[in-house]
Design a protein around this motif. Structure first.
Motif, PDB file in Angstrom:
ATOM      1  N   TYR B   7       0.854  -1.180   0.000  1.00  0.00           N
ATOM      2  CA  TYR B   7       0.000   0.000   0.000  1.00  0.00           C
ATOM      3  C   TYR B   7       0.894   1.235   0.000  1.00  0.00           C
ATOM      4  O   TYR B   7       1.682   1.431   0.922  1.00  0.00           O
ATOM      5  CB  TYR B   7      -0.938   0.008   1.224  1.00  0.00           C
ATOM      6  CG  TYR B   7      -1.828   1.227   1.189  1.00  0.00           C
ATOM      7  CD1 TYR B   7      -3.004   1.229   0.449  1.00  0.00           C
ATOM      8  CD2 TYR B   7      -1.445   2.396   1.833  1.00  0.00           C
ATOM      9  CE1 TYR B   7      -3.794   2.360   0.367  1.00  0.00           C
ATOM     10  CE2 TYR B   7      -2.233   3.540   1.757  1.00  0.00           C
ATOM     11  CZ  TYR B   7      -3.401   3.506   1.015  1.00  0.00           C
ATOM     12  OH  TYR B   7      -4.173   4.641   0.925  1.00  0.00           O
ATOM     13  N   ALA B  73      -8.801   5.999   6.864  1.00  0.00           N
ATOM     14  CA  ALA B  73      -8.487   4.567   6.940  1.00  0.00           C
ATOM     15  C   ALA B  73      -9.721   3.685   6.768  1.00  0.00           C
ATOM     16  O   ALA B  73      -9.648   2.605   6.183  1.00  0.00           O
ATOM     17  CB  ALA B  73      -7.803   4.252   8.270  1.00  0.00           C
ATOM     18  N   GLU B  74     -10.862   4.145   7.270  1.00  0.00           N
ATOM     19  CA  GLU B  74     -12.069   3.316   7.161  1.00  0.00           C
ATOM     20  C   GLU B  74     -12.508   3.176   5.697  1.00  0.00           C
ATOM     21  O   GLU B  74     -12.886   2.089   5.251  1.00  0.00           O
ATOM     22  CB  GLU B  74     -13.190   3.933   8.011  1.00  0.00           C
ATOM     23  CG  GLU B  74     -14.416   3.050   8.128  1.00  0.00           C
ATOM     24  CD  GLU B  74     -15.494   3.671   9.016  1.00  0.00           C
ATOM     25  OE1 GLU B  74     -15.181   4.512   9.879  1.00  0.00           O
ATOM     26  OE2 GLU B  74     -16.670   3.314   8.826  1.00  0.00           O
ATOM     27  N   VAL B  76     -10.509   3.610   3.038  1.00  0.00           N
ATOM     28  CA  VAL B  76      -9.465   2.856   2.323  1.00  0.00           C
ATOM     29  C   VAL B  76      -9.639   1.364   2.606  1.00  0.00           C
ATOM     30  O   VAL B  76      -9.525   0.525   1.713  1.00  0.00           O
ATOM     31  CB  VAL B  76      -8.054   3.336   2.734  1.00  0.00           C
ATOM     32  CG1 VAL B  76      -6.980   2.416   2.170  1.00  0.00           C
ATOM     33  CG2 VAL B  76      -7.821   4.777   2.284  1.00  0.00           C
ATOM     34  N   ARG B  77      -9.972   1.042   3.859  1.00  0.00           N
ATOM     35  CA  ARG B  77     -10.172  -0.367   4.210  1.00  0.00           C
ATOM     36  C   ARG B  77     -11.299  -0.971   3.378  1.00  0.00           C
ATOM     37  O   ARG B  77     -11.171  -2.062   2.823  1.00  0.00           O
ATOM     38  CB  ARG B  77     -10.529  -0.470   5.700  1.00  0.00           C
ATOM     39  CG  ARG B  77     -10.750  -1.888   6.166  1.00  0.00           C
ATOM     40  CD  ARG B  77     -11.148  -1.910   7.628  1.00  0.00           C
ATOM     41  NE  ARG B  77     -12.592  -1.845   7.779  1.00  0.00           N
ATOM     42  CZ  ARG B  77     -13.208  -1.465   8.902  1.00  0.00           C
ATOM     43  NH1 ARG B  77     -12.505  -1.093   9.953  1.00  0.00           N
ATOM     44  NH2 ARG B  77     -14.516  -1.451   8.963  1.00  0.00           N
ATOM     45  N   PHE B  97      -0.868   6.339   9.466  1.00  0.00           N
ATOM     46  CA  PHE B  97      -1.951   5.808   8.627  1.00  0.00           C
ATOM     47  C   PHE B  97      -2.031   4.282   8.734  1.00  0.00           C
ATOM     48  O   PHE B  97      -3.116   3.706   8.896  1.00  0.00           O
ATOM     49  CB  PHE B  97      -1.788   6.241   7.163  1.00  0.00           C
ATOM     50  CG  PHE B  97      -2.858   5.649   6.293  1.00  0.00           C
ATOM     51  CD1 PHE B  97      -4.147   6.155   6.324  1.00  0.00           C
ATOM     52  CD2 PHE B  97      -2.590   4.540   5.502  1.00  0.00           C
ATOM     53  CE1 PHE B  97      -5.151   5.578   5.566  1.00  0.00           C
ATOM     54  CE2 PHE B  97      -3.594   3.959   4.741  1.00  0.00           C
ATOM     55  CZ  PHE B  97      -4.877   4.477   4.767  1.00  0.00           C
ATOM     56  N   ASP B 100      -3.668   3.065  11.752  1.00  0.00           N
ATOM     57  CA  ASP B 100      -5.109   3.281  11.688  1.00  0.00           C
ATOM     58  C   ASP B 100      -5.809   2.211  10.839  1.00  0.00           C
ATOM     59  O   ASP B 100      -6.901   1.769  11.149  1.00  0.00           O
ATOM     60  CB  ASP B 100      -5.348   4.654  11.032  1.00  0.00           C
ATOM     61  CG  ASP B 100      -6.391   5.480  11.747  1.00  0.00           C
ATOM     62  OD1 ASP B 100      -6.559   5.303  12.953  1.00  0.00           O
ATOM     63  OD2 ASP B 100      -7.021   6.313  11.078  1.00  0.00           O
ATOM     64  N   LEU B 101      -5.147   1.840   9.754  1.00  0.00           N
ATOM     65  CA  LEU B 101      -5.764   0.953   8.750  1.00  0.00           C
ATOM     66  C   LEU B 101      -5.633  -0.536   9.061  1.00  0.00           C
ATOM     67  O   LEU B 101      -6.603  -1.300   8.939  1.00  0.00           O
ATOM     68  CB  LEU B 101      -5.095   1.217   7.386  1.00  0.00           C
ATOM     69  CG  LEU B 101      -5.439   0.209   6.275  1.00  0.00           C
ATOM     70  CD1 LEU B 101      -6.827   0.502   5.711  1.00  0.00           C
ATOM     71  CD2 LEU B 101      -4.390   0.229   5.154  1.00  0.00           C
ATOM     72  N   LEU B 105      -8.333  -3.931   8.947  1.00  0.00           N
ATOM     73  CA  LEU B 105      -8.311  -4.556   7.624  1.00  0.00           C
ATOM     74  C   LEU B 105      -8.043  -6.054   7.743  1.00  0.00           C
ATOM     75  O   LEU B 105      -8.666  -6.866   7.054  1.00  0.00           O
ATOM     76  CB  LEU B 105      -7.235  -3.888   6.755  1.00  0.00           C
ATOM     77  CG  LEU B 105      -7.056  -4.470   5.368  1.00  0.00           C
ATOM     78  CD1 LEU B 105      -8.329  -4.311   4.532  1.00  0.00           C
ATOM     79  CD2 LEU B 105      -5.867  -3.820   4.655  1.00  0.00           C
TER      80      LEU B 105
END
Ligand SMILES: Cc1cc2nc3c(=O)[nH]c(=O)nc-3n(C[C@H](O)[C@H](O)[C@H](O)COP(=O)(O)OP(=O)(O)OC[C@H]3O[C@@H](n4cnc5c(N)ncnc54)[C@H](O)[C@@H]3O)c2cc1C
Lengths: 263, 328
Positions: B7, B73-74, B76-77, B97, B100-101, B105
């Motif tokens: 990522y 992050a939410e 993107v997840r 980040f 957070d992710l 995930l």
């Protein structure tokens, strides 16, 4: 607001020299000084401050064994309303996901508006809060360093990002936040405070109380396992100065001057 | 062999430095692997990032959506869960980040999760062997991870050296149509830039830097006196700021300032990676710590095992003495 704080008891790295045991499969745990994981303590303080502004209760929960009751009592002495121990032989060897699975079951037994964890633990890695949120389908924010309660079931929070900058967000309740150190100044807890809560009963829940399938947690279910501990072979490392303090002081002055560090 | 993805974080159309480190880590998992870069975002910035990745990645997956203009992050997840094939290994940088992710995930992908990895020892069947640090870097651990249903792994910035490589001449595949609508329970509002402080520690050639070992606010004066004698500034580690003994602008590290002094005196600082991340330009580091096992001694040039509360005043006196001699 009903707030749950997930906390852990860990060896205090600023107080201990961590060494390997002779088998190399663990650190030498005799004589270690344990305390509550530092960011978890900030999380409890934050919860107490929110409740003192708008009302509600603070429950502190830990997954562990009898020894871990000590931190629950400490946080109750700070002002937490309840302490809860989650303990079962089946939980031993759980990875981060196992712990999150256990906590999820506990959260679902109650009714919490807000769940807090610390950013990370000494031997963990910033995992349980984010996993718990995903399992509950709650929104999540990590590295939180301020919380403001808004109307309409929302919070305004800031996250600490690179360089000390703050990322401001709005987040819906219920949610899970991982709390960063420095968000507040945790109150002092004296021996007297701890003695006052010494005999308050602490409820303990096991796998069957929570409806956790023992096969889904613990060592056997863990996808991630620590094999051993080791001290890595180092690069060249520092030249350690030996001698009397006076000799060392002279040597340091000489070296710093040679590097252009003396005006 | 599971397919490996990285990522790629980016800013103003430029991929983060971690892009090359993640590639190096992917090659450590499997030397023959050709990892796929995933980039999320929106607009010309996203296109710029994708095209610059073509020189290093054989394949880049572009995920374009207006809701992803800021990396929430939410969101993107949700996007990654839609596009990642089952059983994938995803590598992410361990910074604000990634923190957070990644954990959430991994739950949604039903994959294993290991954070803050420093080393990759290799893969055997469906077991990946990794190295982490615990207890503030005082000990390391071998960790094994079952990747049979995939894995999300965050990697410590700086731990994996970028590889020299020939231009990949890669392709960009647009995965955006697979997304559908994206909404989140958390909404980004704005970024507030840290305030400048009274002293700019980034401009000093010599720093007297104090950590938790300074023990109390009153002792900060001991470091200030040494700094005055040296013509230096006082900087610090995070716990000193958390305790409100010094301003945030004095903090060195990943969540503080990046400094490039000639000489850095680390006093009562254990040497966590977040602290060391803020020290650049290879200064001469002198570490004073009462714990001979403190990780700071692994990176310092010179080490002194002593109580800083006693050592620093003597050092200050010595320097003052020299000044008065040279004046005469
Ligand atoms: C997301 C995130 C971001 C972070 N960002 C930063 C950052 O930007 N900067 C930063 O510094 N940290 C940062 N941290 C915190 C970091 O992980 C460490 O906790 C911190 O750097 C430790 O600071 P320290 O070395 O002063 O304290 P400790 O690790 O507690 O070390 C104190 C040291 O002082 C020594 N000591 C104690 N008393 C004496 C004495 N009398 N004489 C001599 N030595 C003594 C002890 O032996 C010990 O080695 C961050 C953490 C997270 C999770």
């Amino acid at each position: 607001m009903e707030i749950l704080v997930c906390a852990r008891r860990v060896p205090d790295t600023s107080e201990n020299e961590i060494e390997l045991n002779s088998a190399g499969n663990d650190i030498e745990r005799d004589d270690l000084v344990y305390s509550i994981n530092e960011p978890d303590n900030y999380a409890v303080e934050e919860a107490l401050q929110i409740v003192s502004r708008i009302g509600g209760s603070v429950t502190v929960v830990t997954v562990g064994g009898e020894d871990d009751e000590e931190i629950l009592r400490r946080e109750m002495a700070m002002g937490a309303t309840h302490g809860v121990l989650i303990s079962d032989d089946a939980f031993g060897g759980s990875d981060g996901r196992g712990i999150a699975t256990i906590l999820k079951a506990f959260v679902q037994k109650g009714k919490y508006d807000l769940v807090l964890t610390g950013v990370q633990a000494e031997d963990g890695g910033a995992q349980v809060g984010g996993m718990l949120a995903a399992m509950l389908d709650y929104p999540f924010a990590s590295l939180v360093n301020s919380i403001e309660v808004l109307d309409g079931g929302k919070l305004k929070i800031s996250r600490e990002i690179a360089g000390g900058n703050k990322e401001m967000n709005e987040i819906d309740l219920p949610c899970v936040l991982s709390i960063q150190t420095g968000i507040n100044e945790p109150r002092y807890v004296g021996m007297r405070g701890i003695r006052q809560v010494a005999s308050v009963p602490i409820p303990t829940y096991g796998a069957s109380d929570l409806g956790v399938d023992p096969g889904a947690v613990g060592q056997a279910a863990a996808k991630v396992k620590r094999v051993d501990y080791f001290v890595p072979a180092l690069g060249k490392g520092a030249e350690m100065l030996q001698g009397s303090r006076e000799e060392i002081v002279e040597k340091v002055v000489e070296l710093v001057a040679a590097k252009g560090g003396l005006k | 062999m599971a397919r490996i993805f990285t990522y790629i974080a980016h800013k103003s159309g430029v991929p983060d430095d971690s892009a090359a480190e993640l590639m190096a880590a992917a090659r450590k998992i499997d030397a023959a692997s050709s990892p796929t870069a995933i980039v999320t975002g929106w607009g010309p910035d996203l296109d710029a990032v994708c095209s610059s990745l073509q020189s290093s990645y054989a394949e880049t997956w572009k995920i374009s959506n207006e809701a992803l203009v800021y990396p929430n992050a939410e969101l993107v997840r949700k996007a990654l869960v839609k596009v990642l094939p089952p059983g994938s290994i995803l590598l992410v940088a361990h910074e604000h980040f990634g923190i957070d992710l990644a954990p959430g995930l991994s739950v949604k992908m039903n994959a294993a999760f290991v954070s803050d990895v420093l080393g990759i020892e290799g893969i055997e069947g469906s077991t990946l062997r990794l190295i982490r640090q615990e207890f503030g870097g005082q000990v390391s651990a071998h960790v094994q991870c079952d990747i049979s249903s995939g894995a999300v792994i965050t990697l410590r910035p700086g731990a994996f050296k970028p590889l020299e490589q020939a231009s990949a001449n890669g392709v960009v595949a647009d995965k955006s149509p697979e997304l559908g609508p994206l909404t989140a329970g958390r909404r980004y509002l704005e970024t507030i830039v840290a305030e400048a402080g009274d002293v700019d520690i980034t401009k000093h050639a010599v720093l007297v830097s104090i950590g938790r070992g300074i023990q109390e606010k009153n002792n900060v004066a001991i470091a200030q006196e040494l700094a005055d004698a040296l013509g230096a500034a006082v900087s610090c580690s995070r716990p000193v700021v958390d305790a409100k003994w010094l301003e945030k602008s004095r903090q060195v590290g990943s969540s503080g300032k990046t400094v490039k002094p000639q000489v850095y005196l680390a006093c009562g600082i254990s040497g966590s990676f977040q602290h060391l991340a803020g020290i650049k330009g290879n200064p001469f580091i002198v570490a004073i710590n009462k714990n001979p096992k403190a990780p700071i001694f692994q990176v310092a040039d010179v080490g002194i095992v002593d109580d800083l509360l006693e050592f620093l005043p003597e050092l200050t006196n010595k320097i003052r003495e020299m000044h008065s001699v040279s004046v005469k």
